[in-house]
Design a protein around this motif. Structure first.
Motif, PDB file in Angstrom:
ATOM      1  N   ALA A  52      60.432  48.338  50.395  1.00 16.78           N
ATOM      2  CA  ALA A  52      61.579  48.977  49.932  1.00 16.78           C
ATOM      3  C   ALA A  52      61.162  49.770  48.689  1.00 16.78           C
ATOM      4  CB  ALA A  52      62.670  48.063  49.624  1.00 16.78           C
ATOM      5  N   VAL A  53      61.807  51.036  48.350  1.00 14.07           N
ATOM      6  CA  VAL A  53      61.768  51.846  47.496  1.00 14.07           C
ATOM      7  C   VAL A  53      62.943  51.836  46.478  1.00 14.07           C
ATOM      8  CG1 VAL A  53      61.114  54.282  46.586  1.00 14.07           C
ATOM      9  CG2 VAL A  53      60.090  53.259  48.770  1.00 14.07           C
ATOM     10  N   THR A  54      62.638  51.759  45.091  1.00 14.30           N
ATOM     11  CA  THR A  54      63.763  51.688  44.126  1.00 14.30           C
ATOM     12  C   THR A  54      63.571  52.988  43.069  1.00 14.30           C
ATOM     13  OG1 THR A  54      62.683  50.314  42.840  1.00 14.30           O
ATOM     14  CG2 THR A  54      64.311  49.341  44.554  1.00 14.30           C
ATOM     15  N   VAL A  55      64.393  53.273  42.457  1.00 16.56           N
ATOM     16  CA  VAL A  55      64.373  54.237  41.252  1.00 16.56           C
ATOM     17  C   VAL A  55      64.808  53.272  40.215  1.00 16.56           C
ATOM     18  CG1 VAL A  55      64.444  56.267  42.183  1.00 16.56           C
ATOM     19  CG2 VAL A  55      66.558  55.310  41.715  1.00 16.56           C
ATOM     20  N   GLU A  83      63.430  63.377  34.177  1.00 19.72           N
ATOM     21  CA  GLU A  83      61.995  63.476  34.728  1.00 19.72           C
ATOM     22  C   GLU A  83      61.255  62.266  35.549  1.00 19.72           C
ATOM     23  OE1 GLU A  83      58.664  63.457  31.618  1.00 19.72           O
ATOM     24  OE2 GLU A  83      60.093  64.990  31.093  1.00 19.72           O
ATOM     25  N   GLN A  84      60.545  62.496  36.360  1.00 19.44           N
ATOM     26  CA  GLN A  84      59.655  61.352  36.988  1.00 19.44           C
ATOM     27  C   GLN A  84      58.687  60.916  35.923  1.00 19.44           C
ATOM     28  OE1 GLN A  84      57.002  60.555  40.839  1.00 19.44           O
ATOM     29  NE2 GLN A  84      58.839  61.840  41.065  1.00 19.44           N
ATOM     30  N   VAL A 115      60.004  53.882  41.552  1.00 19.56           N
ATOM     31  CA  VAL A 115      59.579  55.351  41.122  1.00 19.56           C
ATOM     32  C   VAL A 115      60.383  55.415  39.799  1.00 19.56           C
ATOM     33  CG1 VAL A 115      59.402  57.602  41.368  1.00 19.56           C
ATOM     34  CG2 VAL A 115      59.036  56.056  43.397  1.00 19.56           C
ATOM     35  N   ALA A 116      60.002  55.125  38.775  1.00 17.69           N
ATOM     36  CA  ALA A 116      60.742  55.014  37.278  1.00 17.69           C
ATOM     37  C   ALA A 116      60.867  56.549  37.031  1.00 17.69           C
ATOM     38  CB  ALA A 116      60.054  54.381  36.372  1.00 17.69           C
ATOM     39  N   HIS A 117      62.026  56.701  36.240  1.00 18.02           N
ATOM     40  CA  HIS A 117      62.264  58.244  35.783  1.00 18.02           C
ATOM     41  C   HIS A 117      62.855  57.951  34.350  1.00 18.02           C
ATOM     42  CE1 HIS A 117      62.516  59.266  39.951  1.00 18.02           C
ATOM     43  NE2 HIS A 117      62.599  60.474  39.697  1.00 18.02           N
ATOM     44  N   LEU A 118      62.821  59.172  33.371  1.00 19.17           N
ATOM     45  CA  LEU A 118      63.019  58.979  32.032  1.00 19.17           C
ATOM     46  C   LEU A 118      64.218  60.054  31.820  1.00 19.17           C
ATOM     47  CD1 LEU A 118      62.343  58.417  29.092  1.00 19.17           C
ATOM     48  CD2 LEU A 118      60.847  60.284  29.153  1.00 19.17           C
ATOM     49  N   ALA A 119      65.151  59.362  31.452  1.00 16.68           N
ATOM     50  CA  ALA A 119      66.296  60.317  30.962  1.00 16.68           C
ATOM     51  C   ALA A 119      66.683  60.291  29.700  1.00 16.68           C
ATOM     52  CB  ALA A 119      67.800  59.845  31.847  1.00 16.68           C
ATOM     53  N   LEU A 120      67.010  61.532  29.107  1.00 16.94           N
ATOM     54  CA  LEU A 120      67.156  61.591  27.705  1.00 16.94           C
ATOM     55  C   LEU A 120      68.362  62.503  27.544  1.00 16.94           C
ATOM     56  CD1 LEU A 120      63.521  62.871  26.481  1.00 16.94           C
ATOM     57  CD2 LEU A 120      64.262  60.353  26.827  1.00 16.94           C
ATOM     58  N   ALA A 121      69.300  61.907  26.428  1.00 12.34           N
ATOM     59  CA  ALA A 121      70.652  62.853  26.256  1.00 12.34           C
ATOM     60  C   ALA A 121      71.150  62.421  25.010  1.00 12.34           C
ATOM     61  CB  ALA A 121      71.583  62.142  27.129  1.00 12.34           C
TER      62      ALA A 121
END
Length: 254
Positions: free
Chosen positions: A13-16, A88-89, A107-113
């Motif tokens: 399986a693939v997760t984020v 972004e990835q 597949v981790a992603h970075l989110a900034l807000a």
């Protein structure tokens, strides 16, 4: 050449997973959720989920971000919006034993807000909260290891979080990414406090003002002022068109 046989390869399986960072009360904080289901039931974890059959990775990450925070992902080239977040990835994590259920590649992603409100829990997450990253990682504000975290995150999420925090800390040196932590219009003082929170340092206000206003394409005056920080009216800026800073904003040694 023999025909390709899909059954000859084990399924996986693939997760984020999302490293969602914001600055709250002058501290760099990450969004974590308490898992409501096995495995690691009751443990804190990064938000995320499985990629659906009809999704690509960026779509899945953007969906998870909206479900967890109500934010919409935007590209660095797009103008800042009130409910937008930089996404972004980050990296891919595929240790065979990272998930006890089955082989799962994340597949981790970075989110900034900008300063975000109290989070809402969804999916299998019973509770959600913002926590200072040094508490989650067992480090100082500058990133040095002090001790093991009091409650390690589920799966390999401690490693993923550490990688995401270091990506943010290093990338604001040479890019305009720090403005992703700011509202569409902000003061130099507000931007300085972002750098201080992310790097875990105290910066000289005059030197910082000179550097950021003297870097071509970094900041653009809006023509307005604000007194929301108290004191005299402060000039408002928005992010300029530069994606790379020259000269870079070098991180002080701590």
């Amino acid at each position: 050449m023999p025909p390709y046989d899909p059954s000859a390869f084990p399924p996986f399986a693939v997760t984020v997973d999302l490293v969602v960072l914001t600055v709250r009360k002058h501290a760099l904080c990450a969004l974590v959720v308490r898992r409501g289901e096995a495995p690691f039931q009751g443990k804190w974890a990064l938000p995320g989920g499985f990629v659906r059959p009809d999704e690509d990775l960026s779509t899945a990450a953007a969906r998870e971000l909206t479900e967890e925070t109500g934010l919409c992902a935007h590209t660095p080239e797009a103008p800042a919006t009130a409910n937008g977040a930089h996404l972004e990835q980050l990296a891919t994590y595929g240790d065979p034993d990272r998930d006890p259920r089955m082989r799962v590649v994340s597949v981790a992603h970075l989110a900034l807000a900008p300063d975000l409100p109290a989070p809402r829990a969804g999916g299998d997450a019973r509770h959600a909260r913002w926590s200072p990253v040094e508490e989650l990682l067992g480090t100082t504000a500058g990133g040095r290891r002090t001790e093991l975290p009091a409650e390690p995150l589920a799966f390999d999420h401690g490693t993923i979080l550490g990688d995401g925090v270091e990506r943010a800390r290093s990338k604001i040196e040479y890019s305009s990414l720090a403005t992703a932590f700011c509202p569409p219009e902000f003061t130099v003082g507000e931007l300085r406090r972002v750098y201080e929170a992310v790097w875990g340092v105290v910066l000289d206000p005059r030197n910082f003002h000179r550097k950021v206003t003297g870097t071509p394409g970094f900041l653009v005056p809006t023509g307005g002022t604000t007194t929301r920080q108290g004191g005299r009216p402060a000039q408002l800026f928005r992010a300029g068109g530069a994606t790379l800073l020259n000269p870079p904003m070098l991180r002080p040694e701590v």
